[in-house]
Design a protein around this motif. Structure first.
Motif, PDB file in Angstrom:
ATOM      1  N   GLY A 509       0.803  -1.220   0.000  1.00  0.00           N
ATOM      2  CA  GLY A 509       0.000   0.000   0.000  1.00  0.00           C
ATOM      3  C   GLY A 509       0.832   1.264   0.000  1.00  0.00           C
ATOM      4  O   GLY A 509       0.288   2.373   0.106  1.00  0.00           O
ATOM      5  N   TRP A 512      -0.047   4.308  -2.336  1.00  0.00           N
ATOM      6  CA  TRP A 512      -1.128   5.271  -2.069  1.00  0.00           C
ATOM      7  C   TRP A 512      -0.683   6.397  -1.151  1.00  0.00           C
ATOM      8  O   TRP A 512      -1.408   7.370  -0.967  1.00  0.00           O
ATOM      9  CB  TRP A 512      -2.331   4.544  -1.468  1.00  0.00           C
ATOM     10  CG  TRP A 512      -2.680   3.316  -2.235  1.00  0.00           C
ATOM     11  CD1 TRP A 512      -2.654   2.025  -1.785  1.00  0.00           C
ATOM     12  CD2 TRP A 512      -3.094   3.243  -3.609  1.00  0.00           C
ATOM     13  NE1 TRP A 512      -3.008   1.163  -2.777  1.00  0.00           N
ATOM     14  CE2 TRP A 512      -3.295   1.877  -3.918  1.00  0.00           C
ATOM     15  CE3 TRP A 512      -3.310   4.192  -4.608  1.00  0.00           C
ATOM     16  CZ2 TRP A 512      -3.699   1.449  -5.169  1.00  0.00           C
ATOM     17  CZ3 TRP A 512      -3.710   3.764  -5.858  1.00  0.00           C
ATOM     18  CH2 TRP A 512      -3.903   2.415  -6.134  1.00  0.00           C
ATOM     19  N   ARG A 513       0.507   6.288  -0.596  1.00  0.00           N
ATOM     20  CA  ARG A 513       1.019   7.355   0.277  1.00  0.00           C
ATOM     21  C   ARG A 513       1.888   8.356  -0.488  1.00  0.00           C
ATOM     22  O   ARG A 513       2.409   9.299   0.105  1.00  0.00           O
ATOM     23  CB  ARG A 513       1.815   6.736   1.434  1.00  0.00           C
ATOM     24  CG  ARG A 513       0.947   5.871   2.352  1.00  0.00           C
ATOM     25  CD  ARG A 513       1.675   5.562   3.658  1.00  0.00           C
ATOM     26  NE  ARG A 513       2.769   4.625   3.484  1.00  0.00           N
ATOM     27  CZ  ARG A 513       2.635   3.300   3.504  1.00  0.00           C
ATOM     28  NH1 ARG A 513       1.422   2.767   3.648  1.00  0.00           N
ATOM     29  NH2 ARG A 513       3.673   2.515   3.361  1.00  0.00           N
ATOM     30  N   GLN A 518      -1.521  10.799  -5.017  1.00  0.00           N
ATOM     31  CA  GLN A 518      -2.705  11.333  -4.332  1.00  0.00           C
ATOM     32  C   GLN A 518      -3.280  12.539  -5.075  1.00  0.00           C
ATOM     33  O   GLN A 518      -4.496  12.724  -5.127  1.00  0.00           O
ATOM     34  CB  GLN A 518      -2.347  11.717  -2.892  1.00  0.00           C
ATOM     35  CG  GLN A 518      -2.041  10.519  -2.006  1.00  0.00           C
ATOM     36  CD  GLN A 518      -1.539  10.922  -0.624  1.00  0.00           C
ATOM     37  OE1 GLN A 518      -1.238  12.095  -0.376  1.00  0.00           O
ATOM     38  NE2 GLN A 518      -1.452   9.961   0.282  1.00  0.00           N
ATOM     39  N   ARG A 523     -10.206  10.376  -4.954  1.00  0.00           N
ATOM     40  CA  ARG A 523     -10.609   9.540  -3.825  1.00  0.00           C
ATOM     41  C   ARG A 523     -12.140   9.524  -3.772  1.00  0.00           C
ATOM     42  O   ARG A 523     -12.777  10.568  -3.684  1.00  0.00           O
ATOM     43  CB  ARG A 523     -10.013  10.054  -2.527  1.00  0.00           C
ATOM     44  CG  ARG A 523     -10.076   9.027  -1.423  1.00  0.00           C
ATOM     45  CD  ARG A 523      -9.109   9.278  -0.288  1.00  0.00           C
ATOM     46  NE  ARG A 523      -9.143   8.143   0.619  1.00  0.00           N
ATOM     47  CZ  ARG A 523      -8.397   7.070   0.517  1.00  0.00           C
ATOM     48  NH1 ARG A 523      -7.491   7.010  -0.435  1.00  0.00           N
ATOM     49  NH2 ARG A 523      -8.503   6.064   1.358  1.00  0.00           N
ATOM     50  N   GLY A 552      -9.559  -5.405   3.963  1.00  0.00           N
ATOM     51  CA  GLY A 552      -9.747  -3.963   4.051  1.00  0.00           C
ATOM     52  C   GLY A 552     -11.130  -3.555   4.495  1.00  0.00           C
ATOM     53  O   GLY A 552     -11.382  -2.377   4.776  1.00  0.00           O
ATOM     54  N   PHE A 564     -11.901   5.617  -0.846  1.00  0.00           N
ATOM     55  CA  PHE A 564     -10.932   4.710  -1.460  1.00  0.00           C
ATOM     56  C   PHE A 564     -10.588   5.226  -2.851  1.00  0.00           C
ATOM     57  O   PHE A 564     -11.255   6.112  -3.405  1.00  0.00           O
ATOM     58  CB  PHE A 564     -11.512   3.298  -1.561  1.00  0.00           C
ATOM     59  CG  PHE A 564     -12.900   3.240  -2.124  1.00  0.00           C
ATOM     60  CD1 PHE A 564     -13.120   3.204  -3.497  1.00  0.00           C
ATOM     61  CD2 PHE A 564     -14.007   3.263  -1.282  1.00  0.00           C
ATOM     62  CE1 PHE A 564     -14.396   3.173  -4.014  1.00  0.00           C
ATOM     63  CE2 PHE A 564     -15.300   3.238  -1.793  1.00  0.00           C
ATOM     64  CZ  PHE A 564     -15.489   3.192  -3.166  1.00  0.00           C
ATOM     65  N   TYR A 565      -9.531   4.634  -3.432  1.00  0.00           N
ATOM     66  CA  TYR A 565      -9.192   4.896  -4.829  1.00  0.00           C
ATOM     67  C   TYR A 565      -9.844   3.816  -5.685  1.00  0.00           C
ATOM     68  O   TYR A 565      -9.946   2.659  -5.268  1.00  0.00           O
ATOM     69  CB  TYR A 565      -7.679   4.888  -5.034  1.00  0.00           C
ATOM     70  CG  TYR A 565      -6.982   6.029  -4.324  1.00  0.00           C
ATOM     71  CD1 TYR A 565      -7.187   7.343  -4.735  1.00  0.00           C
ATOM     72  CD2 TYR A 565      -6.135   5.789  -3.248  1.00  0.00           C
ATOM     73  CE1 TYR A 565      -6.566   8.404  -4.084  1.00  0.00           C
ATOM     74  CE2 TYR A 565      -5.506   6.844  -2.588  1.00  0.00           C
ATOM     75  CZ  TYR A 565      -5.724   8.139  -3.012  1.00  0.00           C
ATOM     76  OH  TYR A 565      -5.114   9.193  -2.370  1.00  0.00           O
ATOM     77  N   TYR A 576      -9.206   0.409  -3.692  1.00  0.00           N
ATOM     78  CA  TYR A 576      -7.862   0.343  -3.104  1.00  0.00           C
ATOM     79  C   TYR A 576      -7.770   1.321  -1.934  1.00  0.00           C
ATOM     80  O   TYR A 576      -8.417   2.364  -1.926  1.00  0.00           O
ATOM     81  CB  TYR A 576      -6.806   0.742  -4.143  1.00  0.00           C
ATOM     82  CG  TYR A 576      -6.591  -0.229  -5.269  1.00  0.00           C
ATOM     83  CD1 TYR A 576      -5.595  -1.209  -5.207  1.00  0.00           C
ATOM     84  CD2 TYR A 576      -7.369  -0.166  -6.422  1.00  0.00           C
ATOM     85  CE1 TYR A 576      -5.388  -2.086  -6.262  1.00  0.00           C
ATOM     86  CE2 TYR A 576      -7.157  -1.043  -7.482  1.00  0.00           C
ATOM     87  CZ  TYR A 576      -6.163  -2.000  -7.390  1.00  0.00           C
ATOM     88  OH  TYR A 576      -5.950  -2.868  -8.435  1.00  0.00           O
ATOM     89  N   ASP A 577      -6.917   0.979  -0.968  1.00  0.00           N
ATOM     90  CA  ASP A 577      -6.609   1.886   0.140  1.00  0.00           C
ATOM     91  C   ASP A 577      -7.888   2.369   0.827  1.00  0.00           C
ATOM     92  O   ASP A 577      -8.138   3.568   0.955  1.00  0.00           O
ATOM     93  CB  ASP A 577      -5.787   3.069  -0.364  1.00  0.00           C
ATOM     94  CG  ASP A 577      -5.180   3.878   0.781  1.00  0.00           C
ATOM     95  OD1 ASP A 577      -4.732   3.257   1.763  1.00  0.00           O
ATOM     96  OD2 ASP A 577      -5.172   5.117   0.695  1.00  0.00           O
ATOM     97  N   LYS A 579     -10.328   3.538   3.550  1.00  0.00           N
ATOM     98  CA  LYS A 579     -10.204   4.212   4.846  1.00  0.00           C
ATOM     99  C   LYS A 579     -11.590   4.526   5.387  1.00  0.00           C
ATOM    100  O   LYS A 579     -12.461   5.004   4.651  1.00  0.00           O
ATOM    101  CB  LYS A 579      -9.391   5.499   4.704  1.00  0.00           C
ATOM    102  CG  LYS A 579      -7.914   5.255   4.393  1.00  0.00           C
ATOM    103  CD  LYS A 579      -7.128   6.550   4.356  1.00  0.00           C
ATOM    104  CE  LYS A 579      -5.643   6.289   4.075  1.00  0.00           C
ATOM    105  NZ  LYS A 579      -4.868   7.550   3.994  1.00  0.00           N
TER     106      LYS A 579
END
Length: 584
Positions: A509, A512-513, A518, A523, A552, A564-565, A576-577, A579
């Motif tokens: 992951g 994605w940071r 980003q 998002r 997730g 998420f993406y 993905y990713d 949150k």
């Protein structure tokens, strides 16, 4: 219980091969025990051990299978190999045993070719009979692979392993087809140096010229060859379309899906190289070289429209750009000029064909998207609104219940809604939820038998921009991550954030940071309901999104807001990713 384990271990010692993909030092043709026996005691001792094993474990199908492999690989005894392969077939006929049967016939075919000093009518007849039997067995293997619940019985019969999808039947049939084409080229009256005779051979293999149109000659040997071709005509003319179909299968298999582990990728790379080599041979046989095409154009400067279209298709086939999966592979191409030429070819076909084939329309739209990803400044690109209009027409013609997964995939790329999109209010955009469902259903109808071995690939992601610019291809993300030199927009990421292995970058992951990624990707906000994820848009539009990693999403029945993406696979949109909004 103890006896069962002992028996399993004895059988495993006799038949389990080593594979690099499983962490072994090398790939072996037989088990380490059998290979050591050959080194220390010779081939005859292997035969004695395996024959006794088939008598001791007379219900086991893998031991006669191993014996068949021993006879055709080590002793070139094809009669015995066939006997043992059929013995295994009677006990348990799965895709791997069918493949072994095909390999026996294929090896015998190659042996007959190698030992023949020259091709005779009798020799041709024998070779074609062997090729027919090999092809039949390999086709059985392909069909059985869709039903197989077990692993290769010669690998790990008594251990649990992640299931693989057996593609050896496809490769085997492709190899036999190429061998047959090489045999046909050696028939004396198909003179290699005579362009007219070579064209006659190609027209025959393309099923455009029946054997009955071959004129009898004054040479009795040639007449015998023609008689043999007539006997096997149905089989011979089936080879080219089947070969084309199998190349298409592998394009989809390698492009739409990926192995579930790095170890499997190593084995798959070998298959990719093998298929690539076979494709080169196929092109060499059936497609004219650049010099030959130039010569043909010089002799026929004015081609009919039909011939022009055929020429464009031949070029696209040579460049592996005549299919949806083939075009997707051009996302890794850095030469925008090559893609522009490909788009020109597709545009000519779409504009001039009297029959508006759905595949042509779909490929033309995708060629525009691929070119935009590689060379946004190209003047050949259609406007976003034009592509949406073309896509909408195709969707109206095809409906929502077909197996045309690629069409529904394009609808996700071009019609994914956004609140400030002026086109969102149209019926087309309101139907996106239906098209997503159609994509999932059609994809499962076509590829569900492969799912246990592979997962879907997201070639594109949802960006923040408008129109075609919001379609972000995976290669662009990789370029941002792997480009050399320090980042200008932020501090260089630590080694913890930038794992050296590309696979780990995605798995961990860390991708994605990255601030640049980003800033590039949108998002998306959604909700979890009973472990599933949904995104909502105006007009009661609700779209299901599958999480890439099941861990997730929290279990439970509560409804929670997430972001998420968004990635797009042939099976549908993926998250993905993920949150949870309450955790931020």
């Amino acid at each position: 219980m103890g006896k069962d384990i002992l028996v399993q271990n004895i059988q495993s010692m006799l038949i389990t091969r080593q594979r690099k993909e499983l962490g072994h030092d090398k790939d072996t043709l037989f088990s380490p025990l059998i290979e050591d026996i050959q080194t220390d005691e010779g081939i005859s001792q292997i035969k004695e051990v395996l024959v006794r094993a088939t008598m001791r474990f007379d219900k086991n199908a893998t031991l006669p299978q191993a014996l068949a492999r021993h006879f055709y690989l080590k002793e070139k005894d094809y009669i015995s190999a066939l006997q043992w392969a059929k013995d295994a077939q009677q006990k348990m006929y799965n895709s791997y045993i069918a493949d072994t049967l095909g390999q026996v016939y294929k090896s015998h075919l190659k042996y007959e070719i190698e030992r023949a000093e020259e091709l005779t009518p009798e020799g041709l007849d024998k070779c074609l009979k062997l090729a027919f039997q090999a092809t039949k067995a390999f086709r059985d293997s392909q069909e059985l692979a869709k039903k197989d619940e077990t692993m290769d019985s010669l690998d790990l019969p008594n251990r649990k392993r992640q299931r693989t999808y057996n593609t050896s039947g496809y490769v085997g049939e492709m190899e036999v087809s190429i061998i047959v084409f090489d045999i046909i080229k050696d028939i004396p009256f198909f003179n290699k140096s005579d362009a007219l005779q070579r064209d006659k051979m190609l027209q025959f293999l393309k099923n455009h010229l029946p054997v009955s149109d071959f004129h009898e000659t004054t040479n009795s040997t040639n007449d015998q060859f023609i008689a043999v071709l007539s006997d096997h005509e149905k089989f011979l003319v089936s080879l080219k379309p089947r070969l084309k179909e199998m190349f298409r299968f592998f394009e989809n298999y390698f492009t739409y899906l990926k192995p579930r582990s790095i170890e499997k990728e190593t084995a798959e790379d070998r298959n990719k190289r093998k298929v690539s080599e076979l494709f080169k041979k196929y092109i060499h046989i059936f497609c004219s070289s650049g010099e030959e095409r130039a010569s043909e154009r010089a002799s026929k400067p004015k081609l009919s429209l039909r011939q022009e279209i055929e020429e464009q298709r031949n070029y696209l086939e040579q460049k592996r750009a005549d299919s949806f999966a083939g075009l997707l592979q051009y996302l890794n191409e850095k030469n925008g000029n090559q893609i522009e030429l490909i788009l020109k070819k597709w545009q000519f076909i779409v504009q001039n064909s009297t029959r508006k084939l759905m595949a042509d329309r779909i490929n033309f739209i995708l060629a525009n998207i691929v070119l935009h990803c590689i060379k946004q400044s190209s003047t050949l690109l259609k406007r976003y609104e034009e592509l949406v209009s073309l896509l909408n027409e195709a969707l109206q013609d095809e409906g929502t219940h077909s197996n045309c997964t690629e069409l529904y995939y394009l609808s996700m790329l071009l019609m994914w809604p956004r609140k400030d999109n002026l086109l969102e209010s149209t019926t087309t955009f309101k139907n996106i939820g239906t098209y997503v469902t159609s994509s999932k259903k059609s994809f499962h109808r076509r590829f569900s038998h492969i799912f246990p071995a592979k997962s879907c690939i997201a070639h594109f992601y949802l960006g923040k921009s408008r129109g075609l610019r919001r379609i972000i291809h995976k290669g662009r993300l990789d370029q941002l991550l792997y480009k050399e030199g320090p980042k200008t927009s932020h501090k260089k990421a630590s080694s913890k954030d930038r794992p050296p292995n590309p696979h780990q970058l995605w798995q961990s992951g860390a991708i994605w940071r990255d601030p640049e990624i980003q800033n590039l990707l949108q998002r998306v906000k959604g909700k979890t309901e009973n472990g599933d994820i949904y995104v909502y848009y105006g007009g009661n539009l609700k779209i299901s999104v599958r999480p890439v990693y099941l861990g997730g999403v929290r279990s439970g029945c509560s409804t929670e807001e997430v972001s998420f993406y968004l990635g797009f696979t042939m099976e549908g949109p993926v998250a993905y990713d993920i949150k949870y909004e309450n955790d931020q």
